[in-house]
Scaffold this motif. Structure first.
Motif, PDB file in Angstrom:
ATOM      1  N   LYS A   1      33.065 -60.401 -17.283  1.00  0.00           N
ATOM      2  CA  LYS A   1      33.641 -59.464 -17.946  1.00  0.00           C
ATOM      3  C   LYS A   1      34.366 -58.392 -16.865  1.00  0.00           C
ATOM      4  O   LYS A   1      35.384 -57.922 -17.137  1.00  0.00           O
ATOM      5  CB  LYS A   1      32.637 -58.569 -18.583  1.00  0.00           C
ATOM      6  CG  LYS A   1      32.967 -57.399 -19.266  1.00  0.00           C
ATOM      7  CD  LYS A   1      31.824 -56.613 -19.880  1.00  0.00           C
ATOM      8  CE  LYS A   1      31.937 -55.382 -20.502  1.00  0.00           C
ATOM      9  NZ  LYS A   1      31.227 -54.574 -21.109  1.00  0.00           N
ATOM     10  N   PHE A   2      33.740 -58.514 -15.554  1.00  0.00           N
ATOM     11  CA  PHE A   2      34.282 -57.658 -14.545  1.00  0.00           C
ATOM     12  C   PHE A   2      35.721 -58.333 -14.255  1.00  0.00           C
ATOM     13  O   PHE A   2      36.675 -57.431 -14.284  1.00  0.00           O
ATOM     14  CB  PHE A   2      33.340 -57.807 -13.396  1.00  0.00           C
ATOM     15  CG  PHE A   2      34.051 -57.313 -12.041  1.00  0.00           C
ATOM     16  CD1 PHE A   2      34.476 -55.985 -11.703  1.00  0.00           C
ATOM     17  CD2 PHE A   2      34.557 -58.093 -11.171  1.00  0.00           C
ATOM     18  CE1 PHE A   2      35.024 -55.802 -10.518  1.00  0.00           C
ATOM     19  CE2 PHE A   2      35.252 -57.824 -10.035  1.00  0.00           C
ATOM     20  CZ  PHE A   2      35.296 -56.466  -9.839  1.00  0.00           C
TER      21      PHE A   2
ATOM     22  N   THR B   1      31.751 -51.685 -15.307  1.00  0.00           N
ATOM     23  CA  THR B   1      31.039 -53.088 -15.410  1.00  0.00           C
ATOM     24  C   THR B   1      30.316 -53.503 -14.124  1.00  0.00           C
ATOM     25  O   THR B   1      29.467 -53.720 -14.168  1.00  0.00           O
ATOM     26  CB  THR B   1      32.350 -54.095 -15.463  1.00  0.00           C
ATOM     27  OG1 THR B   1      33.000 -53.837 -16.862  1.00  0.00           O
ATOM     28  CG2 THR B   1      31.670 -55.290 -15.926  1.00  0.00           C
TER      29      THR B   1
ATOM     30  N   GLY C   1      22.863 -64.208 -18.497  1.00  0.00           N
ATOM     31  CA  GLY C   1      23.569 -63.154 -19.057  1.00  0.00           C
ATOM     32  C   GLY C   1      24.383 -62.556 -17.494  1.00  0.00           C
ATOM     33  O   GLY C   1      25.311 -61.628 -17.966  1.00  0.00           O
ATOM     34  N   PHE C   2      23.971 -62.982 -16.657  1.00  0.00           N
ATOM     35  CA  PHE C   2      24.782 -62.647 -15.229  1.00  0.00           C
ATOM     36  C   PHE C   2      26.209 -63.252 -15.354  1.00  0.00           C
ATOM     37  O   PHE C   2      27.265 -62.431 -15.125  1.00  0.00           O
ATOM     38  CB  PHE C   2      24.114 -63.138 -14.020  1.00  0.00           C
ATOM     39  CG  PHE C   2      24.613 -62.663 -12.840  1.00  0.00           C
ATOM     40  CD1 PHE C   2      24.600 -61.384 -12.270  1.00  0.00           C
ATOM     41  CD2 PHE C   2      25.750 -63.474 -12.231  1.00  0.00           C
ATOM     42  CE1 PHE C   2      25.196 -60.988 -11.048  1.00  0.00           C
ATOM     43  CE2 PHE C   2      26.084 -63.157 -11.271  1.00  0.00           C
ATOM     44  CZ  PHE C   2      26.146 -62.069 -10.604  1.00  0.00           C
TER      45      PHE C   2
ATOM     46  N   GLY D   1      27.053 -51.269 -14.015  1.00  0.00           N
ATOM     47  CA  GLY D   1      26.418 -51.770 -15.029  1.00  0.00           C
ATOM     48  C   GLY D   1      25.528 -52.781 -14.653  1.00  0.00           C
ATOM     49  O   GLY D   1      24.524 -53.227 -14.703  1.00  0.00           O
ATOM     50  N   CYS D   2      26.366 -53.930 -14.120  1.00  0.00           N
ATOM     51  CA  CYS D   2      25.718 -55.271 -13.577  1.00  0.00           C
ATOM     52  C   CYS D   2      24.734 -54.854 -12.225  1.00  0.00           C
ATOM     53  O   CYS D   2      23.724 -55.347 -12.209  1.00  0.00           O
ATOM     54  CB  CYS D   2      26.903 -55.938 -12.807  1.00  0.00           C
ATOM     55  SG  CYS D   2      26.317 -57.590 -12.625  1.00  0.00           S
TER      56      CYS D   2
ATOM     57  N   THR E   1      21.476 -53.845 -13.461  1.00  0.00           N
ATOM     58  CA  THR E   1      20.839 -54.686 -14.402  1.00  0.00           C
ATOM     59  C   THR E   1      20.224 -55.624 -13.397  1.00  0.00           C
ATOM     60  O   THR E   1      18.958 -56.229 -13.718  1.00  0.00           O
ATOM     61  CB  THR E   1      21.797 -55.316 -15.371  1.00  0.00           C
ATOM     62  OG1 THR E   1      21.955 -54.237 -16.015  1.00  0.00           O
ATOM     63  CG2 THR E   1      20.857 -56.255 -16.373  1.00  0.00           C
ATOM     64  N   TYR E   2      21.089 -56.219 -12.507  1.00  0.00           N
ATOM     65  CA  TYR E   2      20.721 -57.461 -11.509  1.00  0.00           C
ATOM     66  C   TYR E   2      20.695 -57.265 -10.139  1.00  0.00           C
ATOM     67  O   TYR E   2      21.055 -56.202  -9.778  1.00  0.00           O
ATOM     68  CB  TYR E   2      21.541 -58.256 -11.748  1.00  0.00           C
ATOM     69  CG  TYR E   2      22.002 -59.096 -13.168  1.00  0.00           C
ATOM     70  CD1 TYR E   2      21.037 -59.947 -13.989  1.00  0.00           C
ATOM     71  CD2 TYR E   2      22.993 -58.503 -13.872  1.00  0.00           C
ATOM     72  CE1 TYR E   2      21.246 -60.472 -15.127  1.00  0.00           C
ATOM     73  CE2 TYR E   2      23.204 -58.887 -15.386  1.00  0.00           C
ATOM     74  CZ  TYR E   2      22.133 -59.968 -15.921  1.00  0.00           C
ATOM     75  OH  TYR E   2      22.384 -60.277 -16.994  1.00  0.00           O
TER      76      TYR E   2
ATOM     77  N   GLU F   1      27.866 -63.943 -17.880  1.00  0.00           N
ATOM     78  CA  GLU F   1      28.965 -63.182 -18.609  1.00  0.00           C
ATOM     79  C   GLU F   1      29.350 -61.838 -18.170  1.00  0.00           C
ATOM     80  O   GLU F   1      30.629 -61.264 -18.389  1.00  0.00           O
ATOM     81  CB  GLU F   1      28.234 -62.844 -20.145  1.00  0.00           C
ATOM     82  CG  GLU F   1      27.965 -64.390 -20.972  1.00  0.00           C
ATOM     83  CD  GLU F   1      26.855 -65.160 -20.219  1.00  0.00           C
ATOM     84  OE1 GLU F   1      26.973 -66.358 -20.582  1.00  0.00           O
ATOM     85  OE2 GLU F   1      25.955 -64.681 -19.451  1.00  0.00           O
ATOM     86  N   GLN F   2      28.303 -61.133 -17.735  1.00  0.00           N
ATOM     87  CA  GLN F   2      28.420 -59.891 -17.121  1.00  0.00           C
ATOM     88  C   GLN F   2      29.884 -60.025 -15.860  1.00  0.00           C
ATOM     89  O   GLN F   2      30.605 -59.179 -15.909  1.00  0.00           O
ATOM     90  CB  GLN F   2      27.366 -59.146 -16.470  1.00  0.00           C
ATOM     91  CG  GLN F   2      27.487 -57.649 -15.938  1.00  0.00           C
ATOM     92  CD  GLN F   2      27.740 -56.848 -17.127  1.00  0.00           C
ATOM     93  OE1 GLN F   2      27.552 -57.135 -18.293  1.00  0.00           O
ATOM     94  NE2 GLN F   2      27.757 -55.467 -16.753  1.00  0.00           N
TER      95      GLN F   2
END
Length: 178
Positions: A121-122, A151, A114-115, A154-155, A158-159, A117-118
């Motif tokens: 997206k940024f 973005t 998922g990283f 959010g990243c 999450t990470y 993709e995130q």
């Protein structure tokens, strides 16, 4: 005078003995290093974010890239305050997507599903900021800059970076491939 010399010698002997007892044996880490490692492990245990495994060089490069993105955001804001749409576009493009950036995001996120993709997206939302600036759409620039910053946050929510050795990175990256 003899008592002073004897006292000085005794002090030196006691200090040497104390250092010998406290000093680590050959090849062992000093207590401060062990304490720092334990503190790091405790902090990581409290951090529920998904670890992104990176070798030290990758982690340093990623942090440098993120600082650059932050500088680009500051450039967007500064240019926006001056109604400098060319400056907004130029700053936003520094965060935008390129093939090289896409490959780097893929490599950095290989061990954390998922990283990538995130991260992509940024970069794509930053491109939209630049496109809106090119069209001189101030309101759109603000909305898209907000989306870009969401973005980011959010990243980061999450990470987290997890620095590992090369063998661990390779194993985790191989395991994470679909």
């Amino acid at each position: 005078m003899t008592f002073r010399i004897a006292g000085l010698v005794a002090s030196l002997v006691l200090l040497s003995a104390r250092d010998a007892l406290v000093a680590p044996a050959h090849g062992e880490a000093p207590a401060a290093v062990i304490d720092a490692c334990e503190a790091k492990k405790a902090a990581e245990a409290l951090d529920s974010r998904t670890p992104v495994p990176l070798v030290p060089m990758m982690a340093a490069h990623q942090k440098e890239q993120m600082r650059g993105h932050l500088e680009a955001v500051a450039g967007v804001v500064q240019a926006l305050a001056a109604n400098d749409f060319a400056g907004i576009e130029q700053s936003a493009r520094k965060m935008g997507y390129t093939e090289a950036m896409g490959m780097m995001c893929q490599h950095m996120g290989a061990g954390a599903p998922g990283f990538t993709e995130q991260a992509l997206k940024f970069h794509h939302t930053a491109d939209k900021v630049a496109d809106a600036a090119h069209r001189k759409k101030r309101g759109e620039v603000l909305e898209l800059l907000q989306a870009t910053l969401q973005t980011c946050t959010g990243c980061h929510a999450t990470y987290r970076q997890h620095v590992v050795d090369q063998a661990t990175y390779d194993a985790l990256a191989a395991k994470a491939k679909p």
